[in-house]
Scaffold this motif. Structure first.
Motif, PDB file in Angstrom:
ATOM      1  N   THR A   1       0.811  -1.288  -0.076  1.00  0.00           N
ATOM      2  CA  THR A   1       0.052   0.151  -0.210  1.00  0.00           C
ATOM      3  C   THR A   1       0.722   1.169   0.105  1.00  0.00           C
ATOM      4  O   THR A   1       0.690   1.994  -0.629  1.00  0.00           O
ATOM      5  CB  THR A   1      -0.998   0.083   1.515  1.00  0.00           C
ATOM      6  N   ASP A   2       1.977   1.371   0.959  1.00  0.00           N
ATOM      7  CA  ASP A   2       2.712   2.213   0.847  1.00  0.00           C
ATOM      8  C   ASP A   2       3.564   2.646  -0.533  1.00  0.00           C
ATOM      9  O   ASP A   2       3.852   3.617  -0.574  1.00  0.00           O
ATOM     10  CB  ASP A   2       3.989   2.131   2.023  1.00  0.00           C
ATOM     11  N   SER A   3       3.802   1.530  -1.052  1.00  0.00           N
ATOM     12  CA  SER A   3       4.464   1.796  -2.621  1.00  0.00           C
ATOM     13  C   SER A   3       3.310   2.207  -3.585  1.00  0.00           C
ATOM     14  O   SER A   3       3.884   1.953  -4.842  1.00  0.00           O
ATOM     15  CB  SER A   3       5.187   0.588  -2.745  1.00  0.00           C
ATOM     16  N   GLY A   4       2.296   2.010  -3.411  1.00  0.00           N
ATOM     17  CA  GLY A   4       1.247   2.218  -4.230  1.00  0.00           C
ATOM     18  C   GLY A   4       0.876   1.067  -5.240  1.00  0.00           C
ATOM     19  O   GLY A   4       0.725   1.118  -6.376  1.00  0.00           O
ATOM     20  N   MET A   5       1.119  -0.051  -4.655  1.00  0.00           N
ATOM     21  CA  MET A   5       1.090  -1.286  -5.532  1.00  0.00           C
ATOM     22  C   MET A   5      -0.220  -2.040  -5.527  1.00  0.00           C
ATOM     23  O   MET A   5      -0.883  -2.016  -4.350  1.00  0.00           O
ATOM     24  CB  MET A   5       2.193  -2.397  -5.042  1.00  0.00           C
ATOM     25  N   ASN A   6      -0.477  -2.461  -6.531  1.00  0.00           N
ATOM     26  CA  ASN A   6      -1.827  -3.406  -6.653  1.00  0.00           C
ATOM     27  C   ASN A   6      -1.274  -4.907  -6.132  1.00  0.00           C
ATOM     28  O   ASN A   6      -0.456  -5.468  -6.886  1.00  0.00           O
ATOM     29  CB  ASN A   6      -2.112  -3.646  -8.178  1.00  0.00           C
ATOM     30  N   GLY A   7      -1.675  -5.064  -5.124  1.00  0.00           N
ATOM     31  CA  GLY A   7      -1.168  -6.507  -4.652  1.00  0.00           C
ATOM     32  C   GLY A   7      -1.906  -7.103  -3.407  1.00  0.00           C
ATOM     33  O   GLY A   7      -3.084  -6.522  -3.000  1.00  0.00           O
ATOM     34  N   GLU A   8      -1.745  -8.403  -3.061  1.00  0.00           N
ATOM     35  CA  GLU A   8      -2.377  -9.159  -2.120  1.00  0.00           C
ATOM     36  C   GLU A   8      -1.251  -9.942  -1.417  1.00  0.00           C
ATOM     37  O   GLU A   8      -0.229 -10.148  -2.028  1.00  0.00           O
ATOM     38  CB  GLU A   8      -3.695  -9.752  -2.547  1.00  0.00           C
ATOM     39  N   PHE A   9      -1.680 -10.417  -0.439  1.00  0.00           N
ATOM     40  CA  PHE A   9      -0.953 -11.660   0.580  1.00  0.00           C
ATOM     41  C   PHE A   9      -1.846 -12.745   0.295  1.00  0.00           C
ATOM     42  O   PHE A   9      -3.045 -13.105   0.618  1.00  0.00           O
ATOM     43  CB  PHE A   9      -0.925 -11.090   1.991  1.00  0.00           C
ATOM     44  N   LYS A  10      -1.021 -14.057   0.175  1.00  0.00           N
ATOM     45  CA  LYS A  10      -1.690 -15.430   0.138  1.00  0.00           C
ATOM     46  C   LYS A  10      -0.761 -16.299   0.942  1.00  0.00           C
ATOM     47  O   LYS A  10       0.408 -16.351   1.004  1.00  0.00           O
ATOM     48  CB  LYS A  10      -1.849 -16.095  -1.073  1.00  0.00           C
ATOM     49  N   ALA A  11      -1.419 -17.037   1.915  1.00  0.00           N
ATOM     50  CA  ALA A  11      -0.799 -18.161   2.615  1.00  0.00           C
ATOM     51  C   ALA A  11      -0.974 -19.397   1.661  1.00  0.00           C
ATOM     52  O   ALA A  11      -2.162 -19.602   1.269  1.00  0.00           O
ATOM     53  CB  ALA A  11      -1.238 -18.439   3.927  1.00  0.00           C
TER      54      ALA A  11
END
Length: 180
Positions: free
Chosen positions: A95-105
């Protein structure tokens, strides 16, 4: 030499640009090497159109049948706390880097080793490339225990970027050589 490397990075990262969303898998854990690999990717390779998936494969405990139910509950609780902490850390960084992303286990089902889980996930998600750090194990330890990054490099369906963090002693020696 650095300029040559910088040109190489620009050419390579340019291959993954072009407006289409590219899926990038970044392997994360609690280590400093993992954070360094994430930061290196952000600084040198990330493009706004990339979709980043930070993946973590928690430790599995093979002999839980030999443990008391109380101990199994403790381990599950510890694992969930680590996952929550990692998710918070890396989602915040994205979020701080302005990225489109998610976390997955990943790798939670079955008895899958981390390297295999990461390679399988990259294949299923049609990843453009995988970013991973190293733990800096010596040859003997790596031979006995195996290396997740080594497994990924040899079995990945896509290119792999392995970020190695240099030992502080090694960095200081190189700085001294440059000063001479």
């Amino acid at each position: 030499m650095f300029t040559h490397f910088g040109n190489f990075v620009n050419r390579l990262s340019g291959q993954f640009s072009g407006g289409d969303e590219k899926t990038i898998v970044i392997c994360v854990d609690e280590s400093q090497n993992s954070a360094m690999a994430f930061d290196w990717y952000v600084k040198n390779f990330h493009r706004p159109e990339n979709k980043v998936i930070a993946v973590h494969c928690p430790e599995t405990f093979t002999n839980v049948t030999m443990m008391s139910p109380g101990r199994v509950s403790e381990l599950i609780k510890e694992c969930n706390e680590k996952l929550d902490s990692l998710k918070t850390k890396f989602v915040s960084r994205m979020t701080d880097s302005g990225m489109n992303g998610e976390f997955k286990a990943i790798g939670l089902e079955g008895d899958m080793k981390p390297g295999q889980a990461i390679v399988d996930f990259a294949e299923k998600s049609k990843a453009c490339f995988i970013v991973t750090g190293t733990r800096g194990m010596g040859k003997f330890r790596r031979t006995v225990m195996g290396s997740v990054s080594d497994y990924i490099v040899h079995h990945s369906p896509c290119p792999v970027l392995v970020c190695r963090q240099k030992d502080q002693k090694e960095q200081k020696e190189k700085e001294k050589e440059k000063e001479k």
